[in-house]
Design a protein around this motif. Sequence first.
Motif, mmCIF file in Angstrom:
data_model
loop_
_atom_site.group_PDB
_atom_site.id
_atom_site.type_symbol
_atom_site.label_atom_id
_atom_site.label_comp_id
_atom_site.label_asym_id
_atom_site.label_seq_id
_atom_site.Cartn_x
_atom_site.Cartn_y
_atom_site.Cartn_z
ATOM 1 N N ARG A 168 -48.678 83.446 -91.823
ATOM 2 C CA ARG A 168 -50.127 83.223 -91.922
ATOM 3 C C ARG A 168 -50.602 83.450 -93.358
ATOM 4 N N PHE A 169 -50.015 84.433 -94.023
ATOM 5 C CA PHE A 169 -50.359 84.680 -95.426
ATOM 6 C C PHE A 169 -49.942 83.492 -96.295
ATOM 7 N N ILE A 170 -48.741 83.003 -96.082
ATOM 8 C CA ILE A 170 -48.243 81.876 -96.875
ATOM 9 C C ILE A 170 -49.115 80.640 -96.667
ATOM 10 N N ARG A 171 -49.553 80.422 -95.418
ATOM 11 C CA ARG A 171 -50.387 79.251 -95.125
ATOM 12 C C ARG A 171 -51.811 79.405 -95.648
ATOM 13 N N GLY A 172 -52.187 80.600 -96.093
ATOM 14 C CA GLY A 172 -53.524 80.835 -96.612
ATOM 15 C C GLY A 172 -54.543 81.181 -95.541
ATOM 16 N N GLU A 173 -54.091 81.491 -94.328
ATOM 17 C CA GLU A 173 -55.008 81.846 -93.250
ATOM 18 C C GLU A 173 -55.544 83.266 -93.397
ATOM 19 N N ILE A 174 -54.761 84.137 -94.007
ATOM 20 C CA ILE A 174 -55.172 85.517 -94.277
ATOM 21 C C ILE A 174 -54.866 85.847 -95.732
ATOM 22 N N ASN A 175 -55.551 86.838 -96.277
ATOM 23 C CA ASN A 175 -55.263 87.260 -97.656
ATOM 24 C C ASN A 175 -55.035 88.765 -97.765
ATOM 25 N N VAL A 176 -54.984 89.451 -96.617
ATOM 26 C CA VAL A 176 -54.677 90.877 -96.590
ATOM 27 C C VAL A 176 -53.505 91.104 -95.647
ATOM 28 N N VAL A 177 -52.476 91.771 -96.149
ATOM 29 C CA VAL A 177 -51.304 92.108 -95.347
ATOM 30 C C VAL A 177 -51.093 93.615 -95.402
ATOM 31 N N GLU A 178 -50.911 94.224 -94.229
ATOM 32 C CA GLU A 178 -50.637 95.665 -94.159
ATOM 33 C C GLU A 178 -49.321 95.884 -93.429
ATOM 34 N N LEU A 179 -48.450 96.649 -94.055
ATOM 35 C CA LEU A 179 -47.181 97.048 -93.455
ATOM 36 C C LEU A 179 -47.190 98.550 -93.239
#
Length: 433
Positions: free
Chosen positions: A380-391
């Motif tokens: 989803r990040f790669i596709r540009g759907e989200i811009n925040v990732v939390e691990l």
Amino acid sequence: MSMEVRAQDNPAVAQLRALLGAGNSLSFARATPLPGPAEGVTLHEVVISHGSERNTIASLSLSGLRSNGVDSLVARDVVTTTPDGPLRIGRIALGGLVAYQRTDGTAQQADDVKLRELLVENVTIPGRPVITIGRLALNAYGSGQLSRGEVSDITMTDIPEDPIDGASIGRFSFSGINLAGLASDAVAQRVPGRQARGRPSLSLDNLVLRGRGEVLASLANFSIEGEVNDQGSGEGSVTLRGLTAEPSEVAAPFLAMVGLERLNAGLTLRARYDAASGRLVIPAFSLELRDVAAVTLGLSMDGLTADAAQAQDFSRMRLADARLRLADHSLYQRALQALASEQGGNTQAVRELHAQIIAGLLTSTRPEPAMEALREVLLRFIRGEINVVELQAKPAAPLSLELLGLGLVAAVVQGPAGVIRQLGLSARGERQR
């Protein structure tokens, strides 16, 4: 007999000659006694010579001068000979200086000196670089004392480096620090001892680096603050504000590559530590590049005691949990554009390639819910759907750093699913404006 003639025989003058030692000569135009209970004197147009070296002081006032210290010393317009030229100091004022003599015959250490206060103004140090200091102040220096001090209006020119040839610092200050203890540890090449209880702080303001006639980079403020108790436990913070790389001849190619006019960055770190258990908690360690991205790391560890650290016993140091958050404002898009330009393609093609790599890497022949969730967030990040990732890593039980390293090697052999299980890794994402 005049006052000035009697002052020539002032005990402070004799004591000064004795302190200078053999091979050094002292002369002055006139001497004036100072009022007060301590034997004091002001010497005018002082010359101290050693062989061909000639050092001058416009006026030197001494009060309570002894073989191991002085109650008060004020020197004006000091000029000292160096191989690079004259070193000049506008004014030196110090009070309460005592140099304790060791009775066991060992060499004197940095913390054997006690100083109530020191002030130095208008310093010019010749050479390459040429260094000027507007003001230096130090208070409460000595064994076990918490010192405070500051240095302001510092400039360095003619630095023999490329690309930096000049630098300036508006102000550097500190307080609540056992400076004498740190100096003694440094001279003896020891690991610094634990600081005494208190609220230590350190701050640097307005750092500017220059080269070839232009500003290369600057820093508005760097500060460290904390609070420490008698057991060595405490909390603290580190802050870096206004770190800027300007579009200079040196930085322009890099800035153009990433599509920035200038680079603006900041950093914050907050932490708590319990000395008895060795528990370290870092709620947030954040790095922000304005208009580019913000990265935040948090973690909790146990067993980081002084004994374990000194013995480098990693089996006693354990990771309880960790968190990593990326808020992307333009970082990935800039990376896509740079890669597309380099490969002669377009950004969509680079996205699709990245998606294929992630999908292939995070796909298993058996159900792996945590890995599948991570894969979907990254896609989803790669596709540009989200811009925040939390691990978030939360092992079933705290992992020792020793076993963690070995376990990760084994997990890598087993594939990504093994790493994710070992760390108890989970992921989430969101869209943030």
